[in-house]
Motif scaffolding. Structure first.
Motif, short mmCIF file in Angstrom:
data_model
loop_
_atom_site.label_atom_id
_atom_site.label_comp_id
_atom_site.label_asym_id
_atom_site.label_seq_id
_atom_site.Cartn_x
_atom_site.Cartn_y
_atom_site.Cartn_z
N ARG A 78 0.84 -1.21 0.00
CA ARG A 78 0.00 0.00 0.00
C ARG A 78 0.87 1.25 0.00
O ARG A 78 0.59 2.22 -0.70
N ARG A 81 2.40 1.65 -3.42
CA ARG A 81 1.42 2.11 -4.41
C ARG A 81 1.20 3.61 -4.36
O ARG A 81 0.81 4.23 -5.35
N GLN A 82 1.42 4.21 -3.19
CA GLN A 82 1.24 5.66 -3.09
C GLN A 82 2.23 6.39 -3.99
O GLN A 82 2.02 7.54 -4.35
N PHE A 105 -8.05 13.11 -2.28
CA PHE A 105 -8.29 11.74 -1.80
C PHE A 105 -7.02 10.91 -1.56
O PHE A 105 -6.83 10.38 -0.46
N PRO A 106 -6.10 10.83 -2.54
CA PRO A 106 -4.87 10.06 -2.28
C PRO A 106 -4.05 10.65 -1.15
O PRO A 106 -3.32 9.92 -0.46
N GLU A 108 -5.35 12.07 1.54
CA GLU A 108 -6.02 11.58 2.75
C GLU A 108 -5.57 10.15 3.04
O GLU A 108 -5.29 9.80 4.19
N ILE A 109 -5.51 9.35 1.99
CA ILE A 109 -5.07 7.96 2.16
C ILE A 109 -3.67 7.92 2.76
O ILE A 109 -3.37 7.09 3.62
N ALA A 110 -2.82 8.85 2.32
CA ALA A 110 -1.44 8.87 2.81
C ALA A 110 -1.31 9.65 4.13
O ALA A 110 -0.19 9.89 4.59
N ASN A 111 -2.46 10.04 4.71
CA ASN A 111 -2.47 10.76 5.99
C ASN A 111 -1.69 12.06 5.97
O ASN A 111 -1.02 12.42 6.93
N LEU B 131 -7.62 1.38 -4.65
CA LEU B 131 -6.56 0.41 -4.31
C LEU B 131 -5.23 0.84 -4.93
O LEU B 131 -4.18 0.71 -4.31
N SER B 132 -5.31 1.37 -6.15
CA SER B 132 -4.08 1.78 -6.83
C SER B 132 -3.40 2.93 -6.11
O SER B 132 -2.22 3.17 -6.28
N MET B 133 -4.16 3.66 -5.28
CA MET B 133 -3.57 4.76 -4.51
C MET B 133 -3.05 4.28 -3.17
O MET B 133 -2.54 5.07 -2.38
N GLY B 134 -3.27 3.01 -2.89
CA GLY B 134 -2.78 2.45 -1.64
C GLY B 134 -3.78 2.52 -0.50
O GLY B 134 -3.39 2.51 0.67
N ALA B 135 -5.08 2.61 -0.82
CA ALA B 135 -6.09 2.66 0.23
C ALA B 135 -6.16 1.33 0.98
O ALA B 135 -6.07 0.27 0.37
N SER B 136 -6.33 1.41 2.31
CA SER B 136 -6.52 0.20 3.10
C SER B 136 -7.99 -0.21 3.00
O SER B 136 -8.83 0.59 2.62
N GLN B 139 -10.15 2.29 4.82
CA GLN B 139 -10.29 3.56 4.11
C GLN B 139 -11.23 3.40 2.92
O GLN B 139 -12.02 4.28 2.61
N LYS B 143 -14.32 5.72 2.89
CA LYS B 143 -14.18 6.86 1.99
C LYS B 143 -14.71 6.60 0.59
O LYS B 143 -14.87 7.53 -0.19
#
Lengths: 349, 225
Positions: A78, A81-82, A105-106, A108-111, B131-136, B139, B143
């Protein structure tokens, strides 16, 4: 930047094994735009999804920036992938979020903290030229604008690699051009490595540095785009090239040519192919002046990839007053041109 | 005559008011608690499917069987069957509060299926992009899945609420009261067509209003078109 070795992907579908990728090895250098072209069903989408492991390869390794993604834990994957952005044919924007929220959004995913997020989002929106659409919803945008949002979103976490899955296939030609230009700009500006898959040769020609031709799960040919265009080795590659550069002689010309050769004079029909420098030289006038032959242009096309000009000319050479056609042909060959003599049907002799 | 009419009117009005409050009370709490359990269940049903983010086919199958089994039971039978459980939970099995227990249990599998249907409307591409952005997985649920399905979830909640108003009519059987009970006891057994009519009209208006409200909110939440 990306090294794919012996990649294999086998699906089990209704008790049958489907080999989507047979044995794919590829190398993508840092900062280049690498295109993968293939017909539908060739395995392009599977291949690009194997790069960020959206599809788990059956065998083989995928190295991105020196890290083998196939051996990472879920959590490590994960995080990896960021740093690999991806854009899609159908854009895949979240309908319930505004443009700005989609780009955030991405992050947020990466905090990423909120204030940093906001700053980054406005930077990205100005990069793709959508500052004025920040508070619109994707449902209110055109296809081209949606893909711009997709690109901004993919760039949010400063990725090292951008994967493009048929990113322009749902767009009209005009919009395709503007999106390709944007990708090229980003590639230069951010020194971003881009891998794109497409079934359209003009996309490859427009922006790619290197290309791999995928046919039924196998890379049948790979190299620089210029090499592919000027010296295709496989029928698959030739077909793709013919889809945008017509190297085949049209029937009307062939007919004429056949008549000319029939009349029994000592003329010959040749096809001269040229790349780069030589295209700028005054070839035909040299032929006429030096060898006293008459040159009649039957057919030709000239194109360019980035700054390199390439093309082919089909000429009818006639001896005229005492000229020697064979001498003329040898001269052309000595100028580092590829010369082919054609018969009356337009085939190589 | 006039005093008699107004007396009758007041009587009906007060009975109707009380029944309305009972119906609201039962339906509100049973819907809310049913969503508390049904929403996660619906999410689990979706994400444990083949190829989804938390594929787990055995769990998926077991859940499906349990949900189908619960949904096969007629509500009136569930009401009786759950009496011991209700007693254990709220200390009694008679009354409006006690009626909430079987209503909720009956609604949970229904809600789970409604939620499942709504979540499945979210395009796979959106999940893949996240998923491609690395979401758990968490999330992704919080989200993407739920926010993207929100409009559809609201429509589902509207249907659930209306269905529970129907179910709550049977709550009279365990002394739950409410509009349905009023209609059955006074309108039917004591032959008071005026009360029956009042109850029916109230129910029709209530359901119409709920549906209109649900449609309106869902429309507001839908940013797709």
């Amino acid at each position: 930047m990306i090294t794919i070795s012996n990649l294999k992907k086998v699906y089990a579908a209704r008790g049958m094994e489907v080999h989507a990728l047979e044995d794919v090895s590829l190398h993508v250098s840092p900062g280049e735009i690498f295109g993968i072209i293939g017909l539908s069903g060739a395995g392009k989408s599977t291949l690009v999804r194997c790069i960020n492991l959206l599809e788990k390869p059956t065998a083989g390794t995928v190295l991105v920036d020196g890290e083998d993604l196939t051996h990472l834990s879920q959590k490590e994957l994960r995080r990896a992938r960021q740093k690999i952005g991806m854009i899609f044919q159908q854009f895949n924007l979240l309908w319930s979020r505004t443009v700005a929220e989609n780009v955030a959004f991405p992050l947020e995913i990466a905090n990423v903290p909120k204030d940093t997020r906001e700053k980054k989002v406005s930077e990205l929106l100005s990069l793709v030229g959508l500052e004025d659409k920040a508070n619109n919803y994707p449902g209110q945008l055109s296809g081209g604008q949606k893909q711009r949002v997709g690109i901004a979103r993919a760039l949010a976490n400063d990725p090292k690699v951008l994967l493009c899955d048929e990113a322009t296939s749902a767009l009209d030609p005009e919009t395709t051009k503007s999106i390709l230009t944007l990708l090229k700009d980003i590639n230069k500006k951010l020194n971003l490595t881009i891998v794109l898959i497409t079934h359209e040769m003009h996309v490859i020609k427009e922006i790619c540095d290197s290309v791999g031709v995928l046919d039924r799960g196998i890379i049948v040919e790979q190299g620089s785009v210029l090499d592919l265009f000027t010296n295709p080795k496989t029928a698959m590659a030739r077909n793709f090239i013919n889809s945008i550069v017509n190297t085949e002689i049209p029937p009307v010309i062939k007919e004429r040519q056949s008549q000319l050769l029939h009349q029994g004079d000592k003329g010959k029909v040749i096809r001269v192919s040229f790349i780069g420098e030589t295209a700028a030289e005054p070839l035909i006038s040299s032929l006429v002046q030096k060898f006293g032959v008459q040159a009649n242009i039957l057919y030709g096309n000239i194109d360019h990839i980035k700054d390199t000009i390439f093309g082919s000319l089909t000429l009818e050479l006639l001896p005229g007053s005492g000229g020697d056609v064979d001498d003329a042909i040898n001269y052309l060959k000595s100028c580092n041109l590829q010369v082919e003599v054609l018969d009356r049907n337009g085939n190589l002799v | 005559m006039e005093t008699l009419f107004s007396g009758e009117f007041l009587e009906i009005a007060s009975m109707l008011g009380e029944a309305l409050i009972e119906t609201f009370y039962m339906v509100f709490f049973s819907t809310a608690i049913a969503y508390l359990f049904g929403l996660p269940l619906g999410i689990i049903l979706v994400i444990t499917e083949k190829g989804h983010i938390a594929e787990n086919l055995p769990l998926n199958k077991v859940l499906a069987v349990v949900i189908n089994a619960t949904r096969s039971l007629p509500f009136i039978i569930l009401l009786v069957a759950l009496i011991p459980f209700t007693k254990l939970l709220v200390g009694k099995f008679i009354g409006t509060t006690a009626a909430i227990v079987p209503l909720t249990i009956g609604a949970i599998p229904f809600v789970a299926r409604m939620v499942e249907t709504s979540l499945k409307e979210v395009e796979w591409g959106l999940i893949e992009a996240s998923l491609s952005m690395g979401a758990s997985p968490w999330q992704l649920i919080r989200k993407v899945l739920v926010p993207e399905a929100l409009s559809s979830l609201v429509l589902g909640a509207t249907i659930t609420t209306i269905t529970l108003i129907g179910y709550s009519a049977m709550a009279g059987f365990v002394g739950g009261g409410g509009l349905g009970d009023l209609g059955v006891r006074y309108g039917f057994y004591r032959y008071r067509p005026d009360i029956m009519l009042t109850v029916v009209v109230t129910l029709i208006v209530l359901v119409q209003l709920l549906q209109m409200m649900g449609d309106h909110i869902a429309q507001k939440l839908n940013k797709k078109n």
